[in-house]
Structures are given as C-alpha cells and as structure tokens.
Design an enzyme around this catalytic site. Structure first.
Site, short mmCIF file in Angstrom:
data_model
loop_
_atom_site.label_atom_id
_atom_site.label_comp_id
_atom_site.label_asym_id
_atom_site.label_seq_id
_atom_site.Cartn_x
_atom_site.Cartn_y
_atom_site.Cartn_z
N SER A 1 0.81 -1.22 0.00
CA SER A 1 0.00 0.00 0.00
C SER A 1 0.84 1.27 0.00
O SER A 1 1.91 1.33 0.63
CB SER A 1 -0.88 -0.02 1.26
OG SER A 1 -1.44 1.24 1.49
N GLU B 1 0.17 3.62 1.74
CA GLU B 1 0.24 4.05 3.14
C GLU B 1 1.64 3.81 3.72
O GLU B 1 2.00 4.40 4.73
CB GLU B 1 -0.80 3.31 3.98
CG GLU B 1 -2.20 3.87 3.87
CD GLU B 1 -2.35 5.26 4.48
OE1 GLU B 1 -2.06 5.41 5.66
OE2 GLU B 1 -2.72 6.19 3.75
N TYR C 1 -1.59 0.39 10.66
CA TYR C 1 -1.84 -0.29 9.37
C TYR C 1 -0.62 -0.14 8.45
O TYR C 1 -0.14 -1.12 7.88
CB TYR C 1 -3.08 0.32 8.71
CG TYR C 1 -3.27 -0.11 7.26
CD1 TYR C 1 -3.84 -1.34 6.95
CD2 TYR C 1 -2.87 0.72 6.20
CE1 TYR C 1 -4.01 -1.73 5.62
CE2 TYR C 1 -3.04 0.33 4.88
CZ TYR C 1 -3.60 -0.89 4.59
OH TYR C 1 -3.75 -1.28 3.29
P1 NAP Z 1 -11.40 -4.73 1.84
O1 NAP Z 1 -12.56 -4.41 0.95
O2 NAP Z 1 -11.38 -4.22 3.24
O3 NAP Z 1 -11.29 -6.35 1.92
C1 NAP Z 1 -10.49 -6.99 2.86
C2 NAP Z 1 -10.73 -8.49 2.77
O4 NAP Z 1 -9.91 -9.16 3.75
C3 NAP Z 1 -12.18 -8.93 3.06
O5 NAP Z 1 -12.52 -9.94 2.15
C4 NAP Z 1 -12.08 -9.48 4.47
O6 NAP Z 1 -13.06 -10.45 4.75
C5 NAP Z 1 -10.70 -10.13 4.40
N1 NAP Z 1 -10.13 -10.44 5.72
C6 NAP Z 1 -9.97 -9.60 6.78
N2 NAP Z 1 -9.41 -10.25 7.80
C7 NAP Z 1 -9.20 -11.54 7.40
C8 NAP Z 1 -8.65 -12.69 8.02
N3 NAP Z 1 -8.21 -12.68 9.29
N4 NAP Z 1 -8.56 -13.84 7.30
C9 NAP Z 1 -9.03 -13.88 6.04
N5 NAP Z 1 -9.59 -12.82 5.40
C10 NAP Z 1 -9.67 -11.66 6.08
O7 NAP Z 1 -10.03 -4.30 1.17
P2 NAP Z 1 -9.72 -3.92 -0.37
O8 NAP Z 1 -9.95 -2.46 -0.55
O9 NAP Z 1 -10.37 -4.89 -1.28
O10 NAP Z 1 -8.14 -4.11 -0.39
C11 NAP Z 1 -7.56 -5.38 -0.71
C12 NAP Z 1 -6.14 -5.43 -0.19
O11 NAP Z 1 -5.37 -4.39 -0.78
C13 NAP Z 1 -6.01 -5.22 1.32
O12 NAP Z 1 -4.90 -5.98 1.77
C14 NAP Z 1 -5.67 -3.74 1.45
O13 NAP Z 1 -4.98 -3.49 2.65
C15 NAP Z 1 -4.81 -3.54 0.22
N6 NAP Z 1 -4.80 -2.20 -0.38
C16 NAP Z 1 -5.97 -1.60 -0.72
C17 NAP Z 1 -5.94 -0.38 -1.38
C18 NAP Z 1 -7.20 0.31 -1.80
O14 NAP Z 1 -7.14 1.50 -2.13
N7 NAP Z 1 -8.34 -0.39 -1.86
C19 NAP Z 1 -4.71 0.22 -1.69
C20 NAP Z 1 -3.52 -0.44 -1.34
C21 NAP Z 1 -3.59 -1.68 -0.70
P3 NAP Z 1 -14.53 -10.04 5.35
O15 NAP Z 1 -15.39 -9.78 4.14
O16 NAP Z 1 -14.92 -11.27 6.09
O17 NAP Z 1 -14.35 -8.83 6.21
O1 F7E Z 2 -9.03 8.08 3.78
C1 F7E Z 2 -9.45 11.58 4.89
C2 F7E Z 2 -8.55 10.70 5.74
O2 F7E Z 2 -10.08 6.02 4.72
C3 F7E Z 2 -8.49 8.93 2.80
C4 F7E Z 2 -7.26 2.04 2.36
O3 F7E Z 2 -7.80 1.33 1.27
O4 F7E Z 2 -6.07 3.52 0.90
C5 F7E Z 2 -7.03 3.48 1.95
O5 F7E Z 2 -6.54 4.19 3.08
C6 F7E Z 2 -8.25 10.31 3.37
C7 F7E Z 2 -7.50 10.32 4.71
O6 F7E Z 2 -8.37 5.86 2.84
C8 F7E Z 2 -12.78 11.29 6.29
O7 F7E Z 2 -8.05 11.42 6.87
C9 F7E Z 2 -11.44 12.90 5.69
O8 F7E Z 2 -6.50 11.30 4.66
O9 F7E Z 2 -10.59 6.70 2.33
P1 F7E Z 2 -9.61 6.63 3.43
P2 F7E Z 2 -6.83 5.74 3.31
O10 F7E Z 2 -6.67 6.00 4.76
O11 F7E Z 2 -6.02 6.56 2.37
C10 F7E Z 2 -4.78 2.96 1.23
C11 F7E Z 2 -3.91 3.05 0.00
C12 F7E Z 2 -4.88 1.62 1.83
O12 F7E Z 2 -3.98 0.79 1.66
C13 F7E Z 2 -5.98 1.39 2.82
O13 F7E Z 2 -6.24 -0.01 2.99
O14 F7E Z 2 -9.50 10.91 3.63
N1 F7E Z 2 -10.81 11.71 5.43
N2 F7E Z 2 -12.65 12.65 6.21
C14 F7E Z 2 -11.60 10.71 5.79
N3 F7E Z 2 -11.44 9.37 5.72
C15 F7E Z 2 -12.45 8.57 6.14
N4 F7E Z 2 -12.33 7.23 6.06
N5 F7E Z 2 -13.62 9.12 6.66
C16 F7E Z 2 -13.83 10.48 6.76
O15 F7E Z 2 -14.86 10.92 7.21
#
Ligand code: NAP
Ligand code: F7E
Length: 322
Positions: free
Chosen positions: A123, A125, A147
C-alpha cells in the site's frame, strides 16, 4: 487452465480480481473467514463460478490445507484489516492479520509448493510522511499508522522470501483505488453515498474529517489487471500502481456534490471525530515502471471515477427507498 487462490475475495479488490480471472478462464478459489452472517454481497453475481473455502490468516493450518487441497499456480493475498482508523483501535489484530498473516501464507506456500506465484497487496500508506514526491518503488517508507507499519512488515517479508527461498513473490504498492464496491467507511464512498442520500432527501449533512488530505485515486477495476500482470512476468519484481494525479478530499466533495447540482459547502461538516492521530497528507504515484515493464495504464480519470460512484449510489439509495 490455471488455478488462482484469492484471499480477501469478499472485499472490493477480491471481487474485481475474481471477475477478471474468470474472464481469463481461471479456476478461482476464494478463501473466506467464518462469520455468523454471509459477507458475499460483492461476489454474489459469480458465486456459482467460483469455489469458496474457509480459511483465516490467523490460522496456519487452514492456509496449509487450502494450499494442499487446491495447489494453485497463483496466490493473491488481498486479505487484511484494511481500514486505517481501525488500526489505531485494534493495533495488535492489525499486526496479526495484515503483517504476520503474510508470513503464515508464505510459509504455507514454501512448504506445500514453492513454485506458486505470490502477490502481496502492499500500500501507498507505507510512504506515509513522504520522503519524495511523487513516490516510486525506491522511495523510503515512513508509515503513519499501525496499518502502514503492518504493511511495511508484509512488504519486506515478501521481498525476503523471494531473496531467501527464491519464491516468485511480488509486492504491488497500490495507491488508493475506489469503486461502487468500496466499503462505506472509506472517504470516497462515504462522500458518494452521502451525496446520494442528500440528493434523495434522506439526510441534510455529511460529517467528514480532514478535507485537505490529498490522495492519488484510481478505479479498482484497472488495478486488479495490474496485479495479474505482475504475476505473468519472467522475473518477480515490485511495482507501484497509481494514476500520477492527486486531489484533496475537498476536491472530491466538490466534484461529487457538483455532479448532482449541489454545493458541498452547504452540506459538509468538518467533524474532529474523523481526524486521525497521525495523518498522511499527500500521496501521488510515479507509476512509470509499471507503464514501461507491464504496459499498465489506468483507464479511468478522476472525474469519471467520481461520476461512476455517484451514479451507482444514486441507484442504490433509490432502490432502498422504493
Ligand atoms: P477490503 O474491501 O477491506 O477487503 C479486505 C478483505 O480481507 C475482506 O474480504 C475481508 O473479509 C478479508 N479479511 C480480513 N481479515 C481476514 C482474516 N483474518 N482472514 C481472512 N480474510 C480476512 O479491502 P480492499 O480495498 O479490497 O483491499 C484489498 C487489499 O489491498 C487489502 O490488503 C488492502 O490493505 C490492500 N490495499 C488496498 C488499497 C485500496 O485502495 N483499496 C490500496 C492499497 C492496498 P470479510 O469480508 O470477512 O471482512
Ligand atoms: O481516507 C481523509 C482521511 O479512509 C483517505 C485504504 O484502502 O487507501 C485506503 O486508506 C483520506 C485520509 O483511505 C474522512 O483522513 C477525511 O487522509 O478513504 P480513506 P486511506 O486511509 O487513504 C490505502 C492506499 C490503503 O492501503 C488502505 O487499505 O480521507 N478523510 N474525512 C476521511 N477518511 C475517512 N475514512 N472518513 C472520513 O470521514
């Protein structure tokens, strides 16, 4: 045809990746953790085309069993505790799943079939308090949340198993990617769902945190193709995926409310409850290595993404109230 195991198949990315791999005629195995209610909302349209099995990143033996029974050629580890604010409330659980869970899976692969190709969902992050702009594969990490710290561990253990045991294990460092399937607590979906609820008269305000944070937002459907491309290369290498454009949360609000003819300033309330103990202020990718070596280019623009998500939420909310 090849078999792929997806952990986290019930999540946003897992569901798009399953769609994509099915379109390429893969046999898709989806690992889900046991829960008292079904969490298959995002994969119900393909439930008959995939095999669902139980397993948990907490539990080593469940991972070994899955590897032995299905012997997948490719493993995509998308499972994680992925919501940044929760990682402050549950830092140990986040470390167990998001960090150590990766070692458990790599160990299962190493013992059962070290020829398996492995993708780790890393990520942006990890860049946190960024050391350079834009961020690329060689930018040093400075995570700002439990995280982010867990993902840095997961990234390096993936690199380490490649270097120690010659595994084909790669880390995709993905910037934020969104869609109508995004969880409702993430800011983009919270905004587009809020816009729909306001437009359709269900509520009058939307409480958000820091509006100045800037993110590189793309469409999730584009990013799962990049994951697959990383596992099709001759050599295992790590790649950054992002659009190269950044926008503030405030701009996302402006675009989403503006699309339905509203001014976000009339509805958005800044609420300290949503501020984070430590913020990631600015993320923007340099995806040039992925473009050069994978020929990967995101297709959706920021405006198209916002509109896609608002349209989908308008439909969803309208259906709920009809
Ligand atoms: P998400 O919608 O939160 O999905 C997370 C998945 O992980 C869900 O299927 C959840 O199952 C499963 N999970 C959680 N704990 C588990 C455990 N102990 N054992 C097995 N499965 C478990 O996340 P996403 O947005 O699709 O992201 C996919 C991956 O990419 C994650 O690793 C995230 O950190 C990473 N990532 C995401 C982004 C982004 O912008 N979306 C960017 C960079 C990296 P349940 O349905 O049961 O909760
Ligand atoms: O926040 C600001 C908050 O929760 C984005 C995950 O998929 O992407 C995701 O992480 C920004 C932050 O995503 C609210 O402070 C303002 O600066 O949508 P987010 P994230 O934290 O960037 C990365 C790449 C991952 O890997 C993670 O798994 O938005 N923000 N107001 C808010 N954020 C939330 N959630 N809610 C608010 O009300």
């Amino acid at each position: 045809m090849p078999t792929a195991l997806i952990t986290g198949i019930t999540g946003q990315d897992g569901s798009y990746l399953a769609d994509f791999l099915l379109s390429k005629d893969y046999t898709v195995i989806g690992m889900v953790r046991r829960s008292s209610t079904v969490t298959f909302e995002r994969i119900k349209h393909i439930q008959d085309e995939i095999t669902i099995i139980q397993g948990d990143l907490h539990d080593q033996s469940s991972l070994v069993d899955v590897m032995e029974e299905y012997r997948p050629e490719e493993v995509y580890n998308l499972a994680a505790q992925s919501f940044v604010p929760t990682s402050w409330n549950q830092p140990v659980l986040t470390g167990e799943v998001t960090a150590l869970g990766v070692t458990r899976l790599l160990e299962a692969i190493r013992h059962v079939n070290p020829k398996t190709r492995f993708y780790q969902a890393s990520s942006s992050e990890m860049f946190g308090k960024v050391r350079e702009v834009p961020q690329r594969e060689t930018t040093p990490f400075y995570p700002r949340s439990p995280y982010g710290v867990a993902k840095v561990y997961a990234h390096w253990i993936t690199v380490n198993y490649r270097e120690s045991y010659d595994l084909f294990s790669v880390s995709g460092i993905l910037f934020n990617h969104e869609s109508p399937r995004r969880g409702l607590e993430f800011v983009t979906r919270k905004i587009t769902n809020g816009v729909a609820r306001i437009k359709l008269g269900l509520t009058k305000e939307l409480h958000l945190g820091n509006l100045e944070a800037q993110r590189d937002w793309g469409f999730a459907g584009d990013y799962v193709e990049g994951m697959w491309l990383m596992l099709q290369q001759e050599q295992p290498r790590d790649y950054v995926l992002g659009t190269g454009q950044t926008h503030a949360v405030r701009e996302f609000c402006e675009a989403a409310f503006g699309y339905v003819g509203l001014d976000y300033r009339d509805y958005v309330i800044q609420d300290p409850r949503f501020y984070r103990p430590a913020e990631v202020d600015l993320l923007v990718a340099d995806p040039s290595k992925a473009k050069r070596e994978l020929n990967w280019i995101p297709k959706f623009s920021f405006t198209e993404l916002v509109q896609l998500m608002v349209d989908a939420d308008l439909k969803l909310v309208a259906k709920d109230i009809s």
